[in-house]
Every structure is written in structure tokens, then in C-alpha cells.
Design a protein around this motif. Sequence first.
Motif, PDB file in Angstrom:
ATOM      1  N   PRO A  21       0.960  -1.100   0.038  1.00 14.45           N
ATOM      2  CA  PRO A  21       0.026  -0.106  -0.008  1.00 14.45           C
ATOM      3  C   PRO A  21       0.778   1.341   0.023  1.00 14.45           C
ATOM      4  O   PRO A  21       0.583   2.405  -0.708  1.00 14.45           O
ATOM      5  N   THR A 118      -5.319   2.815  -1.053  1.00  9.99           N
ATOM      6  CA  THR A 118      -4.217   2.615  -0.425  1.00  9.99           C
ATOM      7  C   THR A 118      -4.957   1.921   0.912  1.00  9.99           C
ATOM      8  O   THR A 118      -4.432   0.742   1.354  1.00  9.99           O
ATOM      9  N   SER A 121      -6.328  -1.521  -0.029  1.00  9.11           N
ATOM     10  CA  SER A 121      -5.165  -2.509  -0.669  1.00  9.11           C
ATOM     11  C   SER A 121      -4.812  -3.007   0.862  1.00  9.11           C
ATOM     12  O   SER A 121      -4.523  -4.400   0.949  1.00  9.11           O
ATOM     13  N   GLN A 142      -2.925  -8.315  -2.359  1.00  6.47           N
ATOM     14  CA  GLN A 142      -2.508  -7.019  -2.378  1.00  6.47           C
ATOM     15  C   GLN A 142      -1.826  -6.393  -3.702  1.00  6.47           C
ATOM     16  O   GLN A 142      -1.855  -5.575  -4.321  1.00  6.47           O
TER      17      GLN A 142
END
Length: 155
Positions: A21, A118, A121, A142
Motif C-alpha cells: 500500500p 491505499t 489494499s 495486495q
Amino acid sequence: MKNTVEMKSIQNGKLLLFILPLFYLLTACLFIYSIRYFYIANFDSTYVYLMNGTNIASGHLMVGNNEHPGAPVEIITAIVIFIKHCFTGNGNILYQDVLLHPESYLLTCSAVLIMLFTIGSYFAGAYIFRHTGNMLLALLFQLSPLFYREMVQKT
């Protein structure tokens, strides 16, 4: 003793789940910084989404363009536009303020979408890790945005 080892393993796993992320966040911020102005970038129809979001934020549910990923992006854009206008509208009518400062609104919408991506994720990886205990599988989830077909074709 075994519980402390497991706790350290879980904590290390959670820290490991922050890497991708943060990579996505850094990459997206560098991309936004490098294009400087949205009107010189040709990566998506940003102004179409901005105008549709402005219509929705103004209370008009008719939009001029419906295409993928239309509705979610337009609704998020409308929410961001409405909130930003509440704080920075300077007494202008909503659509006037958007037309006077489109780059500011686009930057704010981009920042919100980057943050949502972000955070999403990270939580996707954390969810998989929590329920399976498999770090490799969590990292694979991810990594999945990098394997999106359109992403591979454009690079």
C-alpha cells in the motif's frame, strides 16, 4: 512462550502488509505530481467525471456520460466536491466554483481516490491474512491491481 512468538509473527505480518500500500501511495503521488495539470494528461476522461460529479453534487441526478467505472467514481466525486465546496466555496455557487477551480477539485478527488485505494489494499491483505494465516496469499491479494489486464496492456 509460544503465544509471544505468535504475537510477534502477527505483528511482523501486519507491518509487511504495509509495504505494497505504501508503494501504491508513493507511485500514485509521483504520478499526480508528474502530470501537474489534469488537462495535459490523457489518462482518462477526468473532466467528464468532474462534470458528472458536479451535477450529482448540485442535486441533479442526470449525468451526461455513463461508462465504466462511471457510477461509483461519479458518486465519490460528488461527495468530495460537495465537502470541498463547503470548506472552500468562497460564497460561489457549487458549479461556478468547480468551473473556476477545476484542477483543485480534480486534485482533491484524486487524493481521496488514492487514499481509498491505499487503505483498501492494506485491509484486503490484512483480512486475508487474518482469516487464512497465509502471508503469501495476503500479499498476492495486495498485488492483484498490478495484474489487472488493462494495466499490463498499457505498460
